[in-house]
Design a protein around this motif. Structure first.
Motif, mmCIF file in Angstrom:
data_model
loop_
_atom_site.group_PDB
_atom_site.id
_atom_site.type_symbol
_atom_site.label_atom_id
_atom_site.label_comp_id
_atom_site.label_asym_id
_atom_site.label_seq_id
_atom_site.Cartn_x
_atom_site.Cartn_y
_atom_site.Cartn_z
ATOM 1 N N SER A 77 0.822 -1.203 0.000
ATOM 2 C CA SER A 77 0.000 0.000 0.000
ATOM 3 C C SER A 77 0.858 1.255 0.000
ATOM 4 O O SER A 77 1.620 1.493 0.945
ATOM 5 C CB SER A 77 -0.912 0.015 1.241
ATOM 6 O OG SER A 77 -1.496 1.278 1.427
ATOM 7 N N PRO A 78 0.754 2.106 -1.039
ATOM 8 C CA PRO A 78 1.504 3.373 -1.054
ATOM 9 C C PRO A 78 1.153 4.252 0.143
ATOM 10 O O PRO A 78 2.010 4.947 0.685
ATOM 11 C CB PRO A 78 1.063 4.024 -2.365
ATOM 12 C CG PRO A 78 0.600 2.892 -3.224
ATOM 13 C CD PRO A 78 -0.021 1.907 -2.276
ATOM 14 N N GLU A 79 -0.119 4.206 0.568
ATOM 15 C CA GLU A 79 -0.546 5.013 1.705
ATOM 16 C C GLU A 79 0.161 4.584 2.982
ATOM 17 O O GLU A 79 0.555 5.421 3.801
ATOM 18 C CB GLU A 79 -2.068 4.901 1.893
ATOM 19 C CG GLU A 79 -2.900 5.543 0.803
ATOM 20 C CD GLU A 79 -2.990 4.672 -0.456
ATOM 21 O OE1 GLU A 79 -2.634 3.464 -0.366
ATOM 22 O OE2 GLU A 79 -3.413 5.181 -1.504
ATOM 23 N N VAL A 80 0.330 3.266 3.144
ATOM 24 C CA VAL A 80 1.011 2.750 4.336
ATOM 25 C C VAL A 80 2.472 3.186 4.339
ATOM 26 O O VAL A 80 3.009 3.612 5.371
ATOM 27 C CB VAL A 80 0.911 1.215 4.401
ATOM 28 C CG1 VAL A 80 1.845 0.640 5.463
ATOM 29 C CG2 VAL A 80 -0.528 0.792 4.697
ATOM 30 N N MET A 81 3.125 3.094 3.186
ATOM 31 C CA MET A 81 4.525 3.491 3.109
ATOM 32 C C MET A 81 4.689 4.997 3.339
ATOM 33 O O MET A 81 5.642 5.442 3.980
ATOM 34 C CB MET A 81 5.110 3.089 1.754
ATOM 35 C CG MET A 81 5.188 1.578 1.539
ATOM 36 S SD MET A 81 6.209 0.716 2.780
ATOM 37 C CE MET A 81 4.953 -0.023 3.853
ATOM 38 N N GLN A 82 3.754 5.794 2.835
ATOM 39 C CA GLN A 82 3.795 7.237 3.063
ATOM 40 C C GLN A 82 3.621 7.549 4.545
ATOM 41 O O GLN A 82 4.303 8.422 5.100
ATOM 42 C CB GLN A 82 2.700 7.928 2.243
ATOM 43 C CG GLN A 82 2.970 7.936 0.746
ATOM 44 C CD GLN A 82 1.771 8.416 -0.054
ATOM 45 O OE1 GLN A 82 0.772 8.880 0.494
ATOM 46 N NE2 GLN A 82 1.855 8.287 -1.369
ATOM 47 N N LYS A 83 2.719 6.820 5.187
ATOM 48 C CA LYS A 83 2.498 7.036 6.616
ATOM 49 C C LYS A 83 3.726 6.612 7.412
ATOM 50 O O LYS A 83 4.087 7.250 8.404
ATOM 51 C CB LYS A 83 1.271 6.252 7.090
ATOM 52 C CG LYS A 83 0.902 6.560 8.534
ATOM 53 C CD LYS A 83 -0.438 5.969 8.927
ATOM 54 C CE LYS A 83 -0.801 6.399 10.346
ATOM 55 N NZ LYS A 83 -2.101 5.844 10.786
ATOM 56 N N MET A 84 4.391 5.543 6.969
ATOM 57 C CA MET A 84 5.597 5.092 7.640
ATOM 58 C C MET A 84 6.661 6.190 7.624
ATOM 59 O O MET A 84 7.283 6.503 8.645
ATOM 60 C CB MET A 84 6.134 3.823 6.979
ATOM 61 C CG MET A 84 7.504 3.374 7.485
ATOM 62 S SD MET A 84 7.507 2.880 9.224
ATOM 63 C CE MET A 84 6.917 1.189 9.059
#
Length: 286
Positions: A77-84
């Motif tokens: 998930s790009p969103e998960v990586m961005q949040k990380m």
């Protein structure tokens, strides 16, 4: 043995069983029981040299038999990586350099410039985990393999859903519970004796390849220097949380869980905790 808490955790996680020496062991286990569909759990090592990387046939078969794949985080998930990346940032009024003395700064800066091509300043707005992960990657070598990235690719190719058993906030809160000074002290200690650190890593890879999860657990405990608070935060508390989720996730679908191998063994490991909940958990040898 010196403590290398972050090194062990980053490589095996992101371990002593009463039956040690009496039961067969494996990195892949089958989970069966009332109220769930048969599922699997596989212990990974998060970074290893490509030359040592092999995805066993039994794991490929478990993947084929599973309807969904769960990693520690949803790395697809790009969103998960961005949040990380967002959660790895220091507070607005803080810098990483505020948590080291001049000698530690010079040691870290020198290693980073020589082995990564970036200086301390490029990491100054990030929490210690980002620097630690970068340094550990440089120690593993140029050709790094990852089970997690491999599973992401396999899931895409097979058109299977890939999810995370915990959230970015869950994972980052573990490190946020440990002072930046303590994390950086551990990192500095690693760099002060690179030969010992590399020897430690080599032993860990060999233990991983032997598939003895109890040996891995004992090895990890020694690396934590039996720091109960640290062990509970990084391993045991997360194990308990995951074991409450697994029966719910596996209720309707066959799942392949792939988590750090350090979470599998020991009396407070995922295998034992699932057994205590009444599930049959058996090693898949071949």
């Amino acid at each position: 043995m010196k403590k290398h808490t972050l090194a062990v955790f980053i490589l095996l996680c992101f371990l002593t069983s009463i039956m040690q020496g009496q039961q067969k062991s494996s990195l892949l286990w089958k989970i069966e029981g009332k109220g769930i569909k048969t599922s699997y759990i596989f212990g990974t090592i998060h970074m290893m040299p490509q030359k040592d990387f092999v995805l066993p046939q039994k794991v490929k078969e478990a993947f084929e038999n599973s309807e969904e794949i769960y990693l520690e985080l949803d790395m697809d998930s790009p969103e998960v990586m961005q949040k990380m990346m967002k959660e790895m940032m220091m507070g607005e009024e803080d810098l990483l350099s505020n948590h080291v003395d001049s000698t530690e700064y010079k040691l870290l800066d020198s290693y980073l410039r020589e082995n990564v091509g970036l200086g301390f300043a490029q990491f100054n707005r990030f929490k210690p985990l980002y620097m630690s992960s970068t340094i550990m990657s440089s120690m593993v070598g140029k050709n790094i393999a990852s089970f997690e990235i491999t599973f992401v690719g396999m899931a895409k190719e097979a058109n299977k859903e890939l999810k995370g058993i915990e959230t970015v906030s869950d994972q980052m809160s573990v490190f946020d519970s440990i002072s930046y000074e303590k994390q950086l002290d551990d990192l500095v200690e690693m760099l002060e004796d690179l030969d010992e650190t590399k020897e430690l890593y080599g032993k860990m890879v060999e233990k991983y390849k032997s598939e003895n999860i109890d040996s891995l657990y004992n090895f990890t405990l020694k690396s934590f220097d039996n720091d109960k608070k640290m062990i509970d935060a990084l391993l045991h508390d997360r194990n308990k949380n995951w074991v409450t989720k697994i029966p719910k996730i596996s209720k309707e679908k066959t799942i392949l869980y792939a988590v750090g191998a350090g979470h599998l063994g020991g009396e407070k490991g995922i295998i034992q905790l699932l057994k205590e909940k009444g599930f049959t958990v058996t090693p898949i040898i071949e």
